[in-house]
Design a protein around this motif. Structure first.
Motif, PDB file in Angstrom:
ATOM      1  N   PRO A  20       0.810  -1.285  -0.078  1.00  0.00           N
ATOM      2  CA  PRO A  20      -0.041   0.015  -0.019  1.00  0.00           C
ATOM      3  C   PRO A  20       0.710   1.119  -0.048  1.00  0.00           C
ATOM      4  O   PRO A  20       2.120   1.475   0.507  1.00  0.00           O
ATOM      5  CB  PRO A  20      -0.723  -0.185   1.309  1.00  0.00           C
ATOM      6  CG  PRO A  20       0.356  -0.907   2.387  1.00  0.00           C
ATOM      7  CD  PRO A  20       0.667  -1.818   1.312  1.00  0.00           C
ATOM      8  N   LEU A  21       0.282   2.116  -0.556  1.00  0.00           N
ATOM      9  CA  LEU A  21       0.838   3.697  -0.336  1.00  0.00           C
ATOM     10  C   LEU A  21       0.091   4.432   0.676  1.00  0.00           C
ATOM     11  O   LEU A  21      -1.216   4.674   0.665  1.00  0.00           O
ATOM     12  CB  LEU A  21       0.635   4.417  -1.556  1.00  0.00           C
ATOM     13  CG  LEU A  21       1.238   5.720  -1.730  1.00  0.00           C
ATOM     14  CD1 LEU A  21       2.748   5.687  -1.780  1.00  0.00           C
ATOM     15  CD2 LEU A  21       0.723   6.577  -2.785  1.00  0.00           C
ATOM     16  N   LEU A  22       0.694   4.613   1.874  1.00  0.00           N
ATOM     17  CA  LEU A  22       0.240   4.894   2.970  1.00  0.00           C
ATOM     18  C   LEU A  22       0.310   6.386   3.242  1.00  0.00           C
ATOM     19  O   LEU A  22       1.107   6.929   3.094  1.00  0.00           O
ATOM     20  CB  LEU A  22       0.793   4.244   4.282  1.00  0.00           C
ATOM     21  CG  LEU A  22       0.721   2.678   4.281  1.00  0.00           C
ATOM     22  CD1 LEU A  22       1.415   2.280   5.559  1.00  0.00           C
ATOM     23  CD2 LEU A  22      -0.597   2.067   4.228  1.00  0.00           C
ATOM     24  N   ILE A  76       3.002  13.493   3.147  1.00  0.00           N
ATOM     25  CA  ILE A  76       3.974  12.516   2.793  1.00  0.00           C
ATOM     26  C   ILE A  76       3.421  11.024   2.731  1.00  0.00           C
ATOM     27  O   ILE A  76       2.497  10.554   3.446  1.00  0.00           O
ATOM     28  CB  ILE A  76       4.981  12.556   4.238  1.00  0.00           C
ATOM     29  CG1 ILE A  76       5.666  13.928   4.369  1.00  0.00           C
ATOM     30  CG2 ILE A  76       6.054  11.375   4.168  1.00  0.00           C
ATOM     31  CD1 ILE A  76       6.360  13.759   5.697  1.00  0.00           C
ATOM     32  N   TYR A  77       3.582  10.677   1.553  1.00  0.00           N
ATOM     33  CA  TYR A  77       3.253   9.366   1.113  1.00  0.00           C
ATOM     34  C   TYR A  77       4.196   8.373   1.267  1.00  0.00           C
ATOM     35  O   TYR A  77       5.266   8.523   1.088  1.00  0.00           O
ATOM     36  CB  TYR A  77       2.610   9.474  -0.151  1.00  0.00           C
ATOM     37  CG  TYR A  77       1.367  10.161  -0.182  1.00  0.00           C
ATOM     38  CD1 TYR A  77       0.049  10.127   0.045  1.00  0.00           C
ATOM     39  CD2 TYR A  77       1.530  11.538  -0.825  1.00  0.00           C
ATOM     40  CE1 TYR A  77      -1.251  10.891  -0.109  1.00  0.00           C
ATOM     41  CE2 TYR A  77       0.414  12.579  -0.799  1.00  0.00           C
ATOM     42  CZ  TYR A  77      -0.855  12.221  -0.422  1.00  0.00           C
ATOM     43  OH  TYR A  77      -2.053  12.965  -0.721  1.00  0.00           O
ATOM     44  N   ILE A  78       3.835   7.203   1.820  1.00  0.00           N
ATOM     45  CA  ILE A  78       5.154   6.197   2.128  1.00  0.00           C
ATOM     46  C   ILE A  78       4.532   4.622   1.169  1.00  0.00           C
ATOM     47  O   ILE A  78       3.375   4.055   1.826  1.00  0.00           O
ATOM     48  CB  ILE A  78       4.842   5.984   3.600  1.00  0.00           C
ATOM     49  CG1 ILE A  78       5.554   7.236   4.369  1.00  0.00           C
ATOM     50  CG2 ILE A  78       6.182   4.906   3.785  1.00  0.00           C
ATOM     51  CD1 ILE A  78       5.228   7.185   5.866  1.00  0.00           C
ATOM     52  N   LYS A  79       5.263   4.577   0.493  1.00  0.00           N
ATOM     53  CA  LYS A  79       5.174   3.113  -0.140  1.00  0.00           C
ATOM     54  C   LYS A  79       5.770   2.121   0.789  1.00  0.00           C
ATOM     55  O   LYS A  79       7.082   1.814   0.980  1.00  0.00           O
ATOM     56  CB  LYS A  79       5.866   3.066  -1.408  1.00  0.00           C
ATOM     57  CG  LYS A  79       5.772   1.646  -2.200  1.00  0.00           C
ATOM     58  CD  LYS A  79       4.261   1.382  -2.760  1.00  0.00           C
ATOM     59  CE  LYS A  79       4.468   0.299  -3.824  1.00  0.00           C
ATOM     60  NZ  LYS A  79       3.179  -0.291  -3.919  1.00  0.00           N
ATOM     61  N   ALA A  80       4.991   1.278   1.299  1.00  0.00           N
ATOM     62  CA  ALA A  80       5.364   0.267   2.618  1.00  0.00           C
ATOM     63  C   ALA A  80       5.967  -0.947   2.005  1.00  0.00           C
ATOM     64  O   ALA A  80       5.245  -1.909   2.157  1.00  0.00           O
ATOM     65  CB  ALA A  80       4.172   0.136   3.515  1.00  0.00           C
ATOM     66  N   GLU A  81       6.954  -0.929   1.678  1.00  0.00           N
ATOM     67  CA  GLU A  81       7.675  -2.097   1.063  1.00  0.00           C
ATOM     68  C   GLU A  81       8.352  -2.951   2.367  1.00  0.00           C
ATOM     69  O   GLU A  81       8.429  -4.180   2.146  1.00  0.00           O
ATOM     70  CB  GLU A  81       9.026  -1.999   0.348  1.00  0.00           C
ATOM     71  CG  GLU A  81       8.543  -1.409  -1.283  1.00  0.00           C
ATOM     72  CD  GLU A  81       7.713  -2.643  -2.010  1.00  0.00           C
ATOM     73  OE1 GLU A  81       8.523  -3.696  -2.211  1.00  0.00           O
ATOM     74  OE2 GLU A  81       6.557  -2.892  -2.087  1.00  0.00           O
ATOM     75  N   ARG A  87       2.210   2.821  12.550  1.00  0.00           N
ATOM     76  CA  ARG A  87       2.162   1.418  13.052  1.00  0.00           C
ATOM     77  C   ARG A  87       2.834   0.436  12.098  1.00  0.00           C
ATOM     78  O   ARG A  87       2.317  -0.717  11.918  1.00  0.00           O
ATOM     79  CB  ARG A  87       0.706   0.938  13.509  1.00  0.00           C
ATOM     80  CG  ARG A  87       0.442   1.576  14.599  1.00  0.00           C
ATOM     81  CD  ARG A  87       1.141   1.519  15.962  1.00  0.00           C
ATOM     82  NE  ARG A  87       0.655   1.814  17.368  1.00  0.00           N
ATOM     83  CZ  ARG A  87       1.008   3.260  17.600  1.00  0.00           C
ATOM     84  NH1 ARG A  87       1.646   3.929  17.177  1.00  0.00           N
ATOM     85  NH2 ARG A  87       0.395   3.375  18.728  1.00  0.00           N
ATOM     86  N   ILE A  88       3.781   1.122  11.366  1.00  0.00           N
ATOM     87  CA  ILE A  88       4.761   0.037  10.694  1.00  0.00           C
ATOM     88  C   ILE A  88       6.209   0.088  10.996  1.00  0.00           C
ATOM     89  O   ILE A  88       6.558   1.164  11.813  1.00  0.00           O
ATOM     90  CB  ILE A  88       4.684   0.269   9.074  1.00  0.00           C
ATOM     91  CG1 ILE A  88       5.360   1.982   9.000  1.00  0.00           C
ATOM     92  CG2 ILE A  88       3.463   0.050   8.281  1.00  0.00           C
ATOM     93  CD1 ILE A  88       5.540   2.357   7.524  1.00  0.00           C
ATOM     94  N   GLY A 129       7.451  20.606   0.956  1.00  0.00           N
ATOM     95  CA  GLY A 129       6.643  20.464   0.153  1.00  0.00           C
ATOM     96  C   GLY A 129       6.186  18.754   0.113  1.00  0.00           C
ATOM     97  O   GLY A 129       6.668  17.695   0.521  1.00  0.00           O
ATOM     98  N   ASP A 130       5.004  18.486  -0.663  1.00  0.00           N
ATOM     99  CA  ASP A 130       4.210  16.992  -0.770  1.00  0.00           C
ATOM    100  C   ASP A 130       5.468  16.019  -1.273  1.00  0.00           C
ATOM    101  O   ASP A 130       6.124  16.305  -2.501  1.00  0.00           O
ATOM    102  CB  ASP A 130       2.973  17.176  -1.449  1.00  0.00           C
ATOM    103  CG  ASP A 130       2.010  18.022  -0.711  1.00  0.00           C
ATOM    104  OD1 ASP A 130       2.057  18.401   0.502  1.00  0.00           O
ATOM    105  OD2 ASP A 130       0.924  18.099  -1.271  1.00  0.00           O
ATOM    106  N   VAL A 131       5.434  14.974  -0.903  1.00  0.00           N
ATOM    107  CA  VAL A 131       6.517  14.030  -1.365  1.00  0.00           C
ATOM    108  C   VAL A 131       5.945  12.605  -1.107  1.00  0.00           C
ATOM    109  O   VAL A 131       5.162  12.381  -0.282  1.00  0.00           O
ATOM    110  CB  VAL A 131       8.005  14.277  -0.570  1.00  0.00           C
ATOM    111  CG1 VAL A 131       7.689  14.109   0.608  1.00  0.00           C
ATOM    112  CG2 VAL A 131       8.818  13.677  -1.391  1.00  0.00           C
ATOM    113  N   ALA A 132       6.652  11.766  -1.830  1.00  0.00           N
ATOM    114  CA  ALA A 132       6.337  10.162  -1.565  1.00  0.00           C
ATOM    115  C   ALA A 132       7.554   9.768  -1.437  1.00  0.00           C
ATOM    116  O   ALA A 132       8.692   9.980  -2.010  1.00  0.00           O
ATOM    117  CB  ALA A 132       5.534   9.611  -2.703  1.00  0.00           C
ATOM    118  N   VAL A 133       7.657   8.634  -0.723  1.00  0.00           N
ATOM    119  CA  VAL A 133       8.967   7.894  -0.130  1.00  0.00           C
ATOM    120  C   VAL A 133       8.666   6.418  -0.253  1.00  0.00           C
ATOM    121  O   VAL A 133       7.508   5.722  -0.076  1.00  0.00           O
ATOM    122  CB  VAL A 133       9.392   8.403   1.416  1.00  0.00           C
ATOM    123  CG1 VAL A 133       9.427   9.761   1.207  1.00  0.00           C
ATOM    124  CG2 VAL A 133       8.752   7.640   2.346  1.00  0.00           C
TER     125      VAL A 133
END
Length: 310
Positions: free
Chosen positions: A24-26, A39-44, A267-268, A287-291
């Motif tokens: 998921p992208l959290l 902040i969007y977090i790709k939960a690998e 909670r990851i 600024g807005d970002v994804a990680v």
């Protein structure tokens, strides 16, 4: 063999369908509010074996006949071991003797044969080459293989589908560059990708800045064990030089703080090396970002140390 492109990533996605988790992208509104940005977090960390490495390992092993050998501090080791288990192959994994105990134990738990070495005095590449020659094994490199890069790039394909249109920058934890290069290929034209490394092991950032390959002066000395590589790959660095923005560097303390905040707000569970991109988003970016939160295979002691910062 040296070519990897969007078509190769799409082919990898087909091989991984039904095998890899579509992570998921959290997003946590409380974390956004604390840092005044989205902040969007790709939960690998929720991927099979606890890291993105399963993607590249399964894509590669599904194209190899026979048994394999790999060298890794832990996440590639587990990815290869589990992929081999699923595909009915025997895997020999060369691991440093100072690798986190949880990673060594999990690698053995997936059925792999583990060969330990001293990374200060021995060469994992030489040990791997000897095993290839002596036992007829196929070497699965941790990052500098088009099949591995294509597999890691499937993470980027998923992000391309899930990212809000307003997000145009993606930060990726970077060691040898397999994940960063793969994600950059998958997101080209959609978002700018930045590598993130721990201080003292920022060869990619320095290479991108100088235009010349840089090598880290040390092999150990950071809590971010998952991404301590001497230098970027021969295949990965040109891809990153062509497609990525400037690299970002974070401290070990910032990585540990990111581990704690990921647990507090989402909670990851992340390991420090898998949290450096989040640390960069929190402490070095506006600024807005994804990680990409690339892995969660952390020893209990290190995780406890991180939580003490809350």
């Amino acid at each position: 063999m040296d070519d990897v492109d969007l078509n190769a990533i799409r082919a990898a996605a087909d091989r991984l369908r039904g095998q890899a988790v579509r992570t998921p992208l959290l997003n946590a509104p409380t974390l956004d509010a604390a840092f005044n940005r989205r902040i969007y977090i790709k939960a690998e960390c929720l991927q099979r074996t606890g890291s993105f490495k399963f993607r590249g390992a399964f894509n590669t092993l599904s194209q190899i006949d026979g048994d394999v050998v790999a060298y890794s501090s832990g996440n590639h080791a587990q990815g290869v071991a589990h992929a081999a288990q699923l595909l009915g192959k025997h895997a020999v994994i060369v691991m440093p003797s100072d690798a986190p105990a949880v990673k060594v134990a999990n690698t053995r738990g997936y059925g792999a044969e583990v060969v330990l070495f001293d990374r200060a005095t021995e060469s994992r590449e030489e040990i791997g080459a000897a095993l290839v020659a002596e036992r007829g094994l196929s070497l699965v490199r941790p990052y500098d293989d088009p099949r591995v890069i294509a597999g890691q790039g499937t993470c980027g394909l998923e992000m391309a589908e899930d990212l809000p249109e307003a997000v145009s920058e993606v930060l990726v934890c970077c060691g040898g560059g397999g994940l960063t290069a793969g994600v950059a290929l998958a997101l080209q034209g959609r978002a700018t990708v930045h590598s993130v490394e721990p201080a003292g092991f920022d060869d990619v950032a320095r290479s991108l800045s100088s235009g010349k390959r840089q090598v880290n002066p040390a092999l150990t000395g950071s809590i971010c064990d998952a991404i301590l590589t001497p230098t970027a790959g021969e295949i990965t660095l040109p891809i990153m030089a062509r497609l990525c923005g400037a690299g970002i560097v974070v401290t070990d303390a910032e990585a540990l703080r990111a581990v704690a905040l990921a647990w507090q707000h989402l909670r990851i569970v992340l390991e420090p090396g898998g949290a450096v991109a989040l640390a960069a988003a929190l402490f070095h970016h506006k600024g807005d970002v994804a990680v990409v939160a690339s892995g969660g295979n952390v020893d209990a002691q290190v995780f406890s140390e991180a939580l003490r910062s809350l």
